[in-house]
Design a protein around this motif. Structure first.
Motif, PDB file in Angstrom:
ATOM      1  N   ARG A 146      -7.774  -4.566  -1.472  1.00  0.00           N
ATOM      2  CA  ARG A 146      -6.684  -4.314  -0.805  1.00  0.00           C
ATOM      3  C   ARG A 146      -5.550  -3.533  -1.657  1.00  0.00           C
ATOM      4  O   ARG A 146      -5.675  -3.623  -3.060  1.00  0.00           O
ATOM      5  CB  ARG A 146      -6.131  -5.852  -1.131  1.00  0.00           C
ATOM      6  CG  ARG A 146      -4.695  -6.284  -0.561  1.00  0.00           C
ATOM      7  CD  ARG A 146      -4.476  -7.709  -0.809  1.00  0.00           C
ATOM      8  NE  ARG A 146      -3.186  -8.137  -0.173  1.00  0.00           N
ATOM      9  CZ  ARG A 146      -2.103  -8.224  -0.937  1.00  0.00           C
ATOM     10  NH1 ARG A 146      -2.081  -7.942  -2.013  1.00  0.00           N
ATOM     11  NH2 ARG A 146      -0.991  -8.606  -0.480  1.00  0.00           N
ATOM     12  N   PRO A 147      -4.902  -2.722  -0.919  1.00  0.00           N
ATOM     13  CA  PRO A 147      -3.924  -1.918  -1.396  1.00  0.00           C
ATOM     14  C   PRO A 147      -2.697  -2.692  -2.552  1.00  0.00           C
ATOM     15  O   PRO A 147      -2.455  -3.721  -2.060  1.00  0.00           O
ATOM     16  CB  PRO A 147      -3.281  -1.238  -0.495  1.00  0.00           C
ATOM     17  CG  PRO A 147      -4.438  -1.014   0.699  1.00  0.00           C
ATOM     18  CD  PRO A 147      -5.030  -2.455   0.357  1.00  0.00           C
TER      19      PRO A 147
ATOM     20  N   PRO B 297      -1.162   6.378  -4.060  1.00  0.00           N
ATOM     21  CA  PRO B 297      -2.119   6.141  -5.417  1.00  0.00           C
ATOM     22  C   PRO B 297      -2.791   7.415  -5.788  1.00  0.00           C
ATOM     23  O   PRO B 297      -2.918   8.197  -4.952  1.00  0.00           O
ATOM     24  CB  PRO B 297      -3.090   5.069  -4.432  1.00  0.00           C
ATOM     25  CG  PRO B 297      -2.205   4.623  -3.234  1.00  0.00           C
ATOM     26  CD  PRO B 297      -1.565   5.906  -2.906  1.00  0.00           C
TER      27      PRO B 297
ATOM     28  N   GLU C 106      -6.006   9.103  -6.425  1.00  0.00           N
ATOM     29  CA  GLU C 106      -7.472   8.681  -6.196  1.00  0.00           C
ATOM     30  C   GLU C 106      -8.516   9.297  -7.161  1.00  0.00           C
ATOM     31  O   GLU C 106      -8.480  10.394  -7.733  1.00  0.00           O
ATOM     32  CB  GLU C 106      -7.885   9.831  -4.756  1.00  0.00           C
ATOM     33  CG  GLU C 106      -7.051   9.233  -3.618  1.00  0.00           C
ATOM     34  CD  GLU C 106      -7.632   8.210  -2.769  1.00  0.00           C
ATOM     35  OE1 GLU C 106      -8.639   7.567  -3.104  1.00  0.00           O
ATOM     36  OE2 GLU C 106      -6.712   7.506  -2.360  1.00  0.00           O
TER      37      GLU C 106
ATOM     38  N   HIS D  54      -6.433   4.317  -6.785  1.00  0.00           N
ATOM     39  CA  HIS D  54      -7.474   3.814  -5.977  1.00  0.00           C
ATOM     40  C   HIS D  54      -8.924   4.531  -6.285  1.00  0.00           C
ATOM     41  O   HIS D  54      -8.939   5.659  -6.066  1.00  0.00           O
ATOM     42  CB  HIS D  54      -7.061   4.325  -4.417  1.00  0.00           C
ATOM     43  CG  HIS D  54      -8.169   3.930  -3.462  1.00  0.00           C
ATOM     44  ND1 HIS D  54      -8.417   4.863  -2.461  1.00  0.00           N
ATOM     45  CD2 HIS D  54      -8.772   2.965  -3.071  1.00  0.00           C
ATOM     46  CE1 HIS D  54      -9.146   4.101  -1.509  1.00  0.00           C
ATOM     47  NE2 HIS D  54      -9.626   3.040  -2.111  1.00  0.00           N
TER      48      HIS D  54
ATOM     49  N   ASN E  85      -8.503  -1.213  -6.501  1.00  0.00           N
ATOM     50  CA  ASN E  85      -7.210  -0.912  -6.637  1.00  0.00           C
ATOM     51  C   ASN E  85      -6.744  -1.526  -7.950  1.00  0.00           C
ATOM     52  O   ASN E  85      -6.550  -2.681  -8.198  1.00  0.00           O
ATOM     53  CB  ASN E  85      -6.297  -1.341  -5.516  1.00  0.00           C
ATOM     54  CG  ASN E  85      -6.779  -0.284  -4.120  1.00  0.00           C
ATOM     55  OD1 ASN E  85      -6.099   0.677  -3.981  1.00  0.00           O
ATOM     56  ND2 ASN E  85      -7.483  -1.007  -3.349  1.00  0.00           N
TER      57      ASN E  85
END
Length: 348
Positions: free
Chosen positions: A119-120, A136, A138, A172, A204
């Protein structure tokens, strides 16, 4: 010779002082993390422990109370051998634990969804919500034998056994493994997340304080497991840019050939930086097709979806009935890429 009574007092005092010193200087990371996700998980541990102590503490105290009150020498204690039931006592014994179980169940259901690693994030910490325009960072993670490889696709670099991120910026993670299941764990950042060959998991998280934090493998994976650790650097935005620039300037090149050397098992591998990275390398690692001419897993799945052997025959490919050669794999891949009706299945 000193008698045992003479040294017993100082020994106890010394032991007590050492325990007090260790308790005062140490800090439990799980309950005092530097990242918001880990802090929420630590709060859950404290909340669950507090609820359970509502039962545990009275039981312990009553155990000592009953042992003292009904000791053999206490002849004034009431003795009732015919006693066998109390409605009030039964209500207390069953109702209170039932309420606690219901509360714990509700908390577990809510937190399982709220702290889902896929979930972000919607906040930076308890006081600050996440701005909708924040992108975010990566990071693609590969668990090897016995080291960690980190890709930064946006920055075009990669590192071995060193991870960094700006403070207060969501991260993320996409994670996979090369040969065996493993577990990525930075206690200050978030809970552990498993990595598996040919599969991708996600996490996350965010770090809220500058510092250097310990990262590790928390799942046994063979002889070099104990040395499969790394440092996670929480940096300012300027510090992170300098870290990226250093990797680009001093780093080596990481392509398929150099990756095949890197992936060989090694223990307690030193930090390595790569300033030039094949942008498709993580994709091929995930799909287990780094070696030249090897068919990727997503291509195999696309062939199966398109019809398997019947699809190959429709494309005019006469494949060997016993095995798929390197040439066969290249022909099928080319056919899929040229097939305009299946663009979605050949992308990832």
């Amino acid at each position: 010779m000193l008698q045992s009574k003479e040294i017993r007092g100082p020994a106890w005092l010394t032991a007590t002082a050492l325990i007090a010193a260790l308790t005062g200087c140490s800090e439990t990371v799980v309950l005092n993390p530097a990242g918001d996700v880990a802090a929420q998980q630590g709060d859950l541990v404290m909340l669950a422990t507090g609820l359970m102590l509502i039962i545990i503490i009275p039981v312990i105290l009553l155990t000592f109370f009953f042992a003292w009150k009904y000791r053999q020498s206490n002849t004034e204690a009431e003795y009732d051998p015919e006693w066998h039931h109390s409605t009030k006592l039964e209500l207390i014994i069953w109702t209170v634990p039932l309420i606690i179980v219901i509360i714990l169940g509700a908390i577990t259901w809510i937190s399982t969804h709220k702290l889902d690693p896929y979930r972000p994030l919607d906040r930076i910490d308890a006081q600050r919500a996440l701005a909708p325009d924040v992108k975010p960072l990566e990071v693609e993670v590969v668990a090897m034998d016995w080291k960690w490889l980190f890709f930064y696709p946006e920055q075009g670099i990669a590192t071995v056994n060193e991870l960094a991120a700006p403070v207060d910026r969501p991260i993320h993670f996409k994670l996979t493994s090369t040969t065996t299941m493993n577990a990525f764990y930075v206690p200050d950042l978030a809970g552990m997340i498993y990595t598996m060959p040919g599969m991708q998991t996600e996490l996350n998280a965010v770090i809220n304080k500058e510092g250097v934090y310990k990262g590790m493998s928390s799942h046994y994976s063979g002889a070099g497991f104990s040395g499969m650790t790394f440092k996670f650097h929480g940096l300012s935005n300027e510090g992170f840019e300098q870290w990226i620039a250093k990797a680009k300037t001093e780093g080596k090149t990481l392509d398929r050939t150099s990756y095949l050397d890197l992936v060989k098992p090694s223990e307690r591998n030193p930090v390595e930086r790569f300033g030039k990275v094949d942008p498709k390398l993580y994709h091929t690692v995930l799909n287990r097709c780094v070696e030249e001419g090897q068919m990727c897993m997503h291509t195999m799945m696309a062939i199966d979806k398109a019809g398997g052997e019947s699809y190959a025959r429709a494309k005019g490919l006469n494949l060997s009935p016993d095995m798929c050669t390197t040439e066969d794999a290249a022909k099928l891949t080319a056919a899929l890429e040229a097939d305009a009706s299946t663009p979605a299945v050949i992308q990832q």
